[in-house]
Design a protein around this motif. Structure first.
Motif, PDB file in Angstrom:
ATOM      1  N   PHE A 189       2.762  26.805  37.889  1.00 46.05           N
ATOM      2  CA  PHE A 189       1.404  26.267  37.843  1.00 46.05           C
ATOM      3  C   PHE A 189       1.323  25.015  36.951  1.00 46.05           C
ATOM      4  N   LYS A 190       2.234  24.910  35.993  1.00 47.35           N
ATOM      5  CA  LYS A 190       2.305  23.660  35.205  1.00 47.35           C
ATOM      6  C   LYS A 190       2.697  22.521  36.139  1.00 47.35           C
ATOM      7  N   ASP A 191       3.738  22.798  36.958  1.00 47.97           N
ATOM      8  CA  ASP A 191       4.208  21.767  37.886  1.00 47.97           C
ATOM      9  C   ASP A 191       3.131  21.408  38.899  1.00 47.97           C
ATOM     10  N   GLU A 192       2.338  22.402  39.264  1.00 53.23           N
ATOM     11  CA  GLU A 192       1.266  22.157  40.230  1.00 53.23           C
ATOM     12  C   GLU A 192       0.076  21.452  39.574  1.00 53.23           C
ATOM     13  N   ASN A 193       0.125  21.392  38.248  1.00 57.53           N
ATOM     14  CA  ASN A 193      -0.935  20.749  37.467  1.00 57.53           C
ATOM     15  C   ASN A 193      -2.296  21.418  37.717  1.00 57.53           C
ATOM     16  N   ILE A 194      -2.278  22.737  37.687  1.00 61.47           N
ATOM     17  CA  ILE A 194      -3.529  23.491  37.848  1.00 61.47           C
ATOM     18  C   ILE A 194      -3.791  24.230  36.532  1.00 61.47           C
ATOM     19  N   PRO A 195      -4.981  24.103  35.957  1.00 62.87           N
ATOM     20  CA  PRO A 195      -5.257  24.879  34.750  1.00 62.87           C
ATOM     21  C   PRO A 195      -5.246  26.385  35.046  1.00 62.87           C
ATOM     22  N   VAL A 196      -4.603  27.122  34.170  1.00 62.91           N
ATOM     23  CA  VAL A 196      -4.512  28.576  34.375  1.00 62.91           C
ATOM     24  C   VAL A 196      -4.951  29.302  33.102  1.00 62.91           C
ATOM     25  N   VAL A 197      -5.791  30.294  33.289  1.00 61.80           N
ATOM     26  CA  VAL A 197      -6.162  31.156  32.159  1.00 61.80           C
ATOM     27  C   VAL A 197      -5.472  32.500  32.377  1.00 61.80           C
ATOM     28  N   TYR A 198      -4.568  32.838  31.467  1.00 62.65           N
ATOM     29  CA  TYR A 198      -3.894  34.136  31.547  1.00 62.65           C
ATOM     30  C   TYR A 198      -4.706  35.147  30.757  1.00 62.65           C
ATOM     31  N   LEU A 199      -4.864  36.328  31.324  1.00 65.05           N
ATOM     32  CA  LEU A 199      -5.681  37.344  30.667  1.00 65.05           C
ATOM     33  C   LEU A 199      -4.881  38.614  30.439  1.00 65.05           C
ATOM     34  N   THR A 200      -5.113  39.224  29.278  1.00 70.02           N
ATOM     35  CA  THR A 200      -4.698  40.611  29.115  1.00 70.02           C
ATOM     36  C   THR A 200      -5.992  41.397  29.168  1.00 70.02           C
ATOM     37  N   PHE A 218     -16.176  29.477  29.510  1.00 69.99           N
ATOM     38  CA  PHE A 218     -16.982  28.273  29.333  1.00 69.99           C
ATOM     39  C   PHE A 218     -16.648  27.572  28.019  1.00 69.99           C
ATOM     40  N   HIS A 219     -16.410  28.380  26.992  1.00 70.47           N
ATOM     41  CA  HIS A 219     -16.096  27.780  25.693  1.00 70.47           C
ATOM     42  C   HIS A 219     -14.623  27.418  25.549  1.00 70.47           C
ATOM     43  N   LEU A 220     -13.794  28.074  26.316  1.00 67.55           N
ATOM     44  CA  LEU A 220     -12.341  27.878  26.196  1.00 67.55           C
ATOM     45  C   LEU A 220     -11.878  26.594  26.892  1.00 67.55           C
ATOM     46  N   ILE A 221     -12.422  26.346  28.063  1.00 72.01           N
ATOM     47  CA  ILE A 221     -11.953  25.213  28.861  1.00 72.01           C
ATOM     48  C   ILE A 221     -12.414  23.899  28.220  1.00 72.01           C
ATOM     49  N   PRO A 222     -11.476  22.995  27.977  1.00 72.12           N
ATOM     50  CA  PRO A 222     -11.839  21.755  27.287  1.00 72.12           C
ATOM     51  C   PRO A 222     -12.701  20.828  28.164  1.00 72.12           C
ATOM     52  N   PRO A 223     -13.397  19.869  27.540  1.00 75.19           N
ATOM     53  CA  PRO A 223     -14.315  18.997  28.282  1.00 75.19           C
ATOM     54  C   PRO A 223     -13.656  18.297  29.475  1.00 75.19           C
ATOM     55  N   ALA A 224     -12.377  17.962  29.331  1.00 67.99           N
ATOM     56  CA  ALA A 224     -11.691  17.248  30.422  1.00 67.99           C
ATOM     57  C   ALA A 224     -11.747  18.021  31.738  1.00 67.99           C
ATOM     58  N   LYS A 245      -6.830  25.503  50.096  1.00 68.34           N
ATOM     59  CA  LYS A 245      -6.931  24.249  49.336  1.00 68.34           C
ATOM     60  C   LYS A 245      -6.572  24.500  47.871  1.00 68.34           C
ATOM     61  N   LYS A 246      -6.157  23.458  47.188  1.00 68.18           N
ATOM     62  CA  LYS A 246      -5.686  23.591  45.808  1.00 68.18           C
ATOM     63  C   LYS A 246      -6.861  23.985  44.903  1.00 68.18           C
ATOM     64  N   PRO A 247      -6.742  25.099  44.185  1.00 66.21           N
ATOM     65  CA  PRO A 247      -7.872  25.508  43.339  1.00 66.21           C
ATOM     66  C   PRO A 247      -8.013  24.635  42.094  1.00 66.21           C
ATOM     67  N   LYS A 248      -9.225  24.645  41.514  1.00 65.79           N
ATOM     68  CA  LYS A 248      -9.438  23.875  40.283  1.00 65.79           C
ATOM     69  C   LYS A 248      -9.034  24.694  39.058  1.00 65.79           C
ATOM     70  N   LEU A 249      -9.151  26.009  39.192  1.00 67.52           N
ATOM     71  CA  LEU A 249      -8.790  26.891  38.064  1.00 67.52           C
ATOM     72  C   LEU A 249      -8.237  28.202  38.625  1.00 67.52           C
ATOM     73  N   ILE A 250      -7.169  28.671  37.989  1.00 63.42           N
ATOM     74  CA  ILE A 250      -6.625  29.984  38.375  1.00 63.42           C
ATOM     75  C   ILE A 250      -6.762  30.915  37.184  1.00 63.42           C
ATOM     76  N   LYS A 277      -4.654  22.665  27.265  1.00 66.41           N
ATOM     77  CA  LYS A 277      -5.004  21.702  28.320  1.00 66.41           C
ATOM     78  C   LYS A 277      -4.948  22.386  29.690  1.00 66.41           C
ATOM     79  N   ASN A 278      -3.763  22.917  29.978  1.00 62.87           N
ATOM     80  CA  ASN A 278      -3.598  23.554  31.287  1.00 62.87           C
ATOM     81  C   ASN A 278      -3.260  25.036  31.198  1.00 62.87           C
ATOM     82  N   VAL A 279      -2.817  25.469  30.034  1.00 67.34           N
ATOM     83  CA  VAL A 279      -2.437  26.879  29.885  1.00 67.34           C
ATOM     84  C   VAL A 279      -3.273  27.510  28.775  1.00 67.34           C
ATOM     85  N   PHE A 280      -4.001  28.571  29.142  1.00 68.46           N
ATOM     86  CA  PHE A 280      -4.858  29.260  28.184  1.00 68.46           C
ATOM     87  C   PHE A 280      -4.522  30.745  28.223  1.00 68.46           C
ATOM     88  N   TYR A 281      -4.817  31.401  27.110  1.00 71.75           N
ATOM     89  CA  TYR A 281      -4.493  32.831  27.077  1.00 71.75           C
ATOM     90  C   TYR A 281      -5.568  33.591  26.333  1.00 71.75           C
TER      91      TYR A 281
END
Lengths: 332, 492
Positions: A232-243, A319-325, A106-111, A274-278
């Motif tokens: 993932f932008k096209d899939e409209n799934i929020p993604v947090v990229y990590l180093t 928790f602090h990074l992801i916006p209220p939406a 199923k489509k995840p809410k966050l990757i 909104k959808n892309v975080f790093y």
């Protein structure tokens, strides 16, 4: 065709046909003893026969597998699963998501995706994982997919062929599993690395081979990274990229290598809040983890203690990074 | 598709089956068709260039036959050979030409001129150019008549099993076979399959796995035991090169046999050669005999009045050409020079050595064991120049190789020496695998060259022979990595 030649061809056909029963016997007796990839099998099982139905999923390579503990992130959302696999770079993740994950899970809410900064050109191809595929997917890829080399799918379908170099070792009753991981602590795709008293020699990424080897991202690798972000932008799934953090031995480690900077630039350009975080845990958000040897398995992989502390920090940052939406991802 | 891949094997299997189903009169045309099909699977440009060369050679040969005088003939042959050599030289030395042209255009202010920094050497170019020269020169020397059937000549130049890594077959040997295609004998067919299987074993199990070991060893060359890593690299590379090239030849000869074509031998146990001259009579035999016929012998005949100096000059020229055949990088030149110098010294001292050993019977008894050992080490050292990317890199490997060899021979601390070997990324299990596969390879080589042993094997019961083939297949399946690594000699 001449009769003598016909006879030779018949003999050749018989010779080749006799390989089939030998193959079946080999598979029956040898495959079970060299089937080492239990974490991978369980991850693919989760995709094909979902038990967890995770809403927060983690993709990435081995450092992600050994560093991000879903148990700690479950404080945010009880449905977290770590799908990281050795050598899984952007190229693999795009293949994995489009050809497998999207069609079965199923489509995840966050990757959450951990990017290996110095090995962005990871070579893994999903053809290497054909042994875990259901027969319908295997045949579909084998017959209709031109992106995955035919031989990858075939050679990796049967454990006794895939792990053929381990057979003798297994027959001699020697351990064939990767003992650097603590498999008894395996949890939803996460397995911690053992604690080492002393760090081993740093994994050298520059060999002194007479042909000079420069750390450089290939244009294809950068394109794959961009392709993954776009996917993932096209899939409209929020993604947090990590180093994920590295162990700093020298102050100079603060300065990103040009190849690493190139990847950082790509990721930073894409951040939209909104959808892309790093999150970069080496240059933007370093912590005492980067300096304390006791948290490390080697220079680039945290041990169990380190990974738990890191995941705790990640949980707070998320928790602090992801916006209220998008806060519905998390359990309030 | 490389010639050790499953795709190639399937291609050959289907192609052969159709070939044997066809009427004899269509077989030559069909053979040409599949040769070009194979070439097209690499690149259409390769096929186009080869067809142009074929047309050029075909008409030139006919022209030679109709020329009015020997003088005209000579001019025509020289011109045609010159064009073919220039074509080969252009591709082989393009990096050098490109560098010079770029510098020149920069110097004269024509900065807008750009030259592609790299062009790919067309597959098998040197092999079919050498075949073409052989054909034209032999017509000029009245050894053969020009082939009037275009299909037959095109088959000679493009015959796909030989187009990747040779062997360089002479026209007078190939053309009669293609003109008189008959039913392939079952024995020839079976021997072809056998050679393909053995070639695949040598390539996938011996050569490719040694390549991986060399890659790992290079990582350890800067470690405390770096000299031992270099020492192993030098040996492994020589054996890898041999296994790789002789594998390509075996597959090539094997595939040719499936179509009823007998190809010349290219290797004859070169590492058992008692001296360096003999080594070159057993290594890449078709190239050395080609150069011997068209370069060394004519040159020596012209220089015979200069005695030993003339002989050495002819040897050096011949070996320099062999070096440059690999490419125009400086290290190939050094390789040729070193080989030439070794052959000169060996030739000039042979008489003295023979007398010396005849006087010392004990030493003479040891000579047949020590001779090949010394020759092998001379080869190991000189092959470093083919492998290394530059002269300093080659010298570094040789220096470390000699340091290790010295410590092995003089310090006599074998235990410590072996312990160091296992500290440079070489595992005991890998060494065991290399050893077993080398023993297997050499057993088959010796069986191939020993007629009695060969006969004994062929008369063994079917199940025993099949067991041997299955054994090789199991080795291939379980010890190879199935990476489509190109053959080293594809590059030349």
């Amino acid at each position: 065709m001449h009769n003598d030649i016909k006879l030779i061809y018949k003999k050749l056909a018989a010779f080749l046909l006799l390989i089939a029963p030998m193959f079946m016997i080999g598979h029956y007796f040898l495959s079970p003893i060299v089937d080492t990839d239990f974490p991978y099998r369980s991850k693919f099982n989760e995709v094909f026969n979902a038990q967890e139905n995770a809403e927060v999923v983690i993709f990435g390579a081995c450092s992600g597998l050994a560093t991000i503990n879903p148990k700690i992130l479950e404080a945010l959302n009880p449905k977290v699963y770590n799908f990281s696999l050795h050598g899984a770079g952007p190229f693999y993740i795009v293949q994995w998501y489009t050809k497998i994950f999207k069609n079965y899970y199923k489509k995840p809410k966050l990757i959450i995706i951990s990017i290996e900064m110095i090995e962005v050109n990871q070579p893994r191809n999903i053809g290497y994982d054909s042994e875990y595929f259901p027969i319908s997917l295997f045949l579909k890829l084998l017959l209709f997919d031109r992106e995955i080399p035919f031989k990858y799918l075939l050679y990796n379908k049967y454990p006794f062929i895939k792990n053929r170099f381990l057979i003798l070792r297994a027959l001699l009753s020697k351990t064939i599993i990767d003992e650097s991981f603590q498999w008894d602590r395996y949890y939803k795709g996460y397995a911690p690395l053992i604690a080492k008293e002393k760090l081993g020699e740093m994994q050298t990424i520059v060999s002194n081979k007479n042909k000079s080897m420069e750390i450089k991202n290939s244009p294809e690798a950068v394109a794959d990274l961009k392709r993954m972000i776009q996917l993932f932008k096209d899939e409209n799934i929020p993604v947090v990229y990590l180093t994920l953090p590295y162990y700093y031995t020298h102050k100079s480690s603060y300065l990103p290598h040009p190849a690493i900077q190139e990847i950082r630039d790509v990721l930073k350009q894409e951040v939209d809040g909104k959808n892309v975080f790093y999150l970069d845990y080496n240059n933007d958000h370093p912590s005492n983890l980067n300096y304390d040897e006791s948290f490390w398995y080697n220079q680039t992989h945290l041990n169990e203690n380190g990974s738990n502390i890191f995941t705790q920090k990640l949980k707070n940052d998320l928790f602090h990074l992801i916006p209220p939406a998008h806060k519905n991802i998390f359990v309030e | 598709m490389t010639i050790a891949s499953i795709q190639f094997f399937l291609f050959v299997l289907v192609a052969t089956y159709i070939y044997h189903s066809l009427a004899l009169k269509h077989r030559a045309k069909y053979l040409l068709f599949i040769s070009y099909l194979f070439y097209l699977s690499w690149d259409i440009k390769y096929a186009a260039l080869m067809s142009l060369v074929t047309i050029f050679v075909y008409f030139t040969a006919l022209k030679i036959k109709t020329a009015q005088s020997d003088k005209d003939n000579g001019k025509l042959v020289k011109l045609a050979v010159g064009i073919l050599v220039l074509l080969l030289a252009f591709y082989k030395s393009y990096h050098f030409i490109q560098g010079s042209l770029s510098q020149l255009s920069h110097l004269v202010g024509l900065n807008f001129l750009s030259f592609p920094s790299k062009i790919i050497l067309p597959l098998g170019l040197s092999y079919y150019i050498f075949k073409s020269i052989n054909y034209l020169v032999d017509i000029y020397l009245n050894k053969i008549d020009p082939e009037t059937n275009f299909i037959n000549l095109a088959n000679y130049i493009s015959f796909f099993p030989q187009s990747v890594c040779g062997p360089i077959q002479k026209a007078q040997d190939f053309l009669p076979q293609i003109k008189n295609l008959s039913e392939v004998s079952p024995d020839l067919l079976v021997s072809g399959f056998r050679l393909i299987l053995f070639g695949a074993f040598k390539k996938l199990v011996v050569a490719d796995r040694l390549f991986e070991e060399i890659d790992t060893l290079f990582v350890y060359t800067n470690s405390a035991n770096g000299a031992h890593a270099y020492w192993l690299i030098a040996y492994f590379y020589t054996i890898q090169l041999y296994a790789d090239f002789s594998a390509a030849t075996d597959i090539s000869i094997g595939v040719a046999r499936l179509f009823g074509i007998q190809s010349p031998k290219n290797f004859n146990n070169p590492f058992y050669a008692p001296n360096i001259q003999e080594f070159w009579r057993r290594w890449h035999m078709t190239l050395t005999s080609w150069l011997s016929a068209y370069v060394f012998t004519p040159l020596w005949l012209r220089l015979r009045y200069f005695g030993k100096f003339g002989l050495c000059f002819a040897i050096l020229t011949n070996m320099l050409l062999i070096g440059m055949w690999h490419g125009t990088h400086l290290q190939f030149l050094y390789f040729g020079l070193i080989q030439g110098a070794l052959i000169c010294v060996s030739t000039l001292t042979l008489e003295f050595r023979n007398k010396f050993f005849n006087r010392h019977k004990t030493l003479n008894a040891l000579r047949k064991y020590i001779g090949p050992l010394i020759t092998f080490h001379m080869v190991v050292v000189s092959f470093v120049f083919i492998q290394a990317s530059s002269l300093p890199a080659a010298l570094l490997i040789i220096k470390n190789f000699l340091i290790c060899l010295r410590s092995l021979l003089l310090d006599l601390n074998l235990y410590e020496f072996i312990a160091k070997i296992f500290k440079v990324g070489l595992y005991k299990s890998h060494l065991a695998r290399i050893f077993i596969s080398l023993v297997l390879m050499e057993t088959v080589h010796l069986a191939q060259s020993n007629l009695a042993l060969k006969q004994k094997y062929l008369s063994a019961p079917l199940f025993l022979r099949w067991a041997a083939y299955y054994f090789l297949i199991i080795f291939i399946v379980f010890l190879s990595n199935f990476i489509d690594r190109p053959f080293v000699y594809n590059l030349f």
